[in-house]
Design a protein around this motif. Structure first.
Motif: not given
Length: 190
Positions: A46, A92-93, A88-90
């Motif tokens: 992140d 998607s990132k 928001k979630d892994l």
């Protein structure tokens, strides 16, 4: 003699109880430590994705000065950055990060058409920073998968599997490359 045998039996029983307690504590601490490593490695991904996204506005401003008629590419990069920042979630990132990386490739392709831009010190610095961040993202992804492997091995091997069920430790998923990243790169020589 019987008293000595009884005392020895009590000590053996106490030793076994202590050993079992130590095993419970050891596996509990092991699962907690490995879970924290997984969370930390995910956080590092992140951090690197955010750093890359934070460089994008500076890169766009630098390129805009030279490539005023390339607005569609600038818009594409800006939109890709917004999607990454809003993920928001892994999964998607990761997907948004890959889309941003692809959009950034377009900007670097533009630079090939503008020799002054390629020679611009700010542009070169930003390009080097983005390259370094890409290396860190790749390393962070590898470290994440390594910690997942370590954790999964712990809960799938004996006696860890017994304690995993007891502590409700579940198998975790690896980060996987996207379908577009699996494609063969075609090299052509003219």
């Amino acid at each position: 003699m019987a008293l000595l045998g009884l005392a020895l039996g009590i000590w053996v029983l106490i030793g076994l109880v202590v050993l079992v307690v130590i095993l419970f504590i050891y596996y509990y601490n092991k699962f907690v430590t490995q879970g924290n490593r997984i969370d930390n490695s995910l956080s590092q991904i992140d951090v690197q994705l955010k750093k890359r996204a934070d460089l994008v506005p500076n890169l766009i401003e630098t390129v805009k000065a030279y490539a005023k008629h390339e607005k569609s590419i600038m818009t594409e990069v800006t939109n890709a950055r917004k999607v990454l920042m809003g993920a928001k979630d892994l999964p998607s990132k990761i997907k948004a990060g890959d889309n941003l990386q692809n959009a950034l490739k377009s900007i670097f392709a533009i630079a090939e058409n503008y020799p002054q831009l390629r020679a611009n010190e700010n542009f070169l610095h930003l390009q080097q920073e983005l390259s370094a961040i890409e290396d860190k993202v790749a390393y962070s992804r590898q470290y994440y998968n390594d910690t997942i492997l370590d954790f999964n091995n712990s809960i799938e091997t004996f006696p860890g599997t017994f304690f995993a069920k007891l502590y409700n430790a579940k198998k975790r998923q690896f980060l996987e490359i996207t379908e577009s990243e699996r494609k063969l790169v075609k090299v052509k020589f003219d």
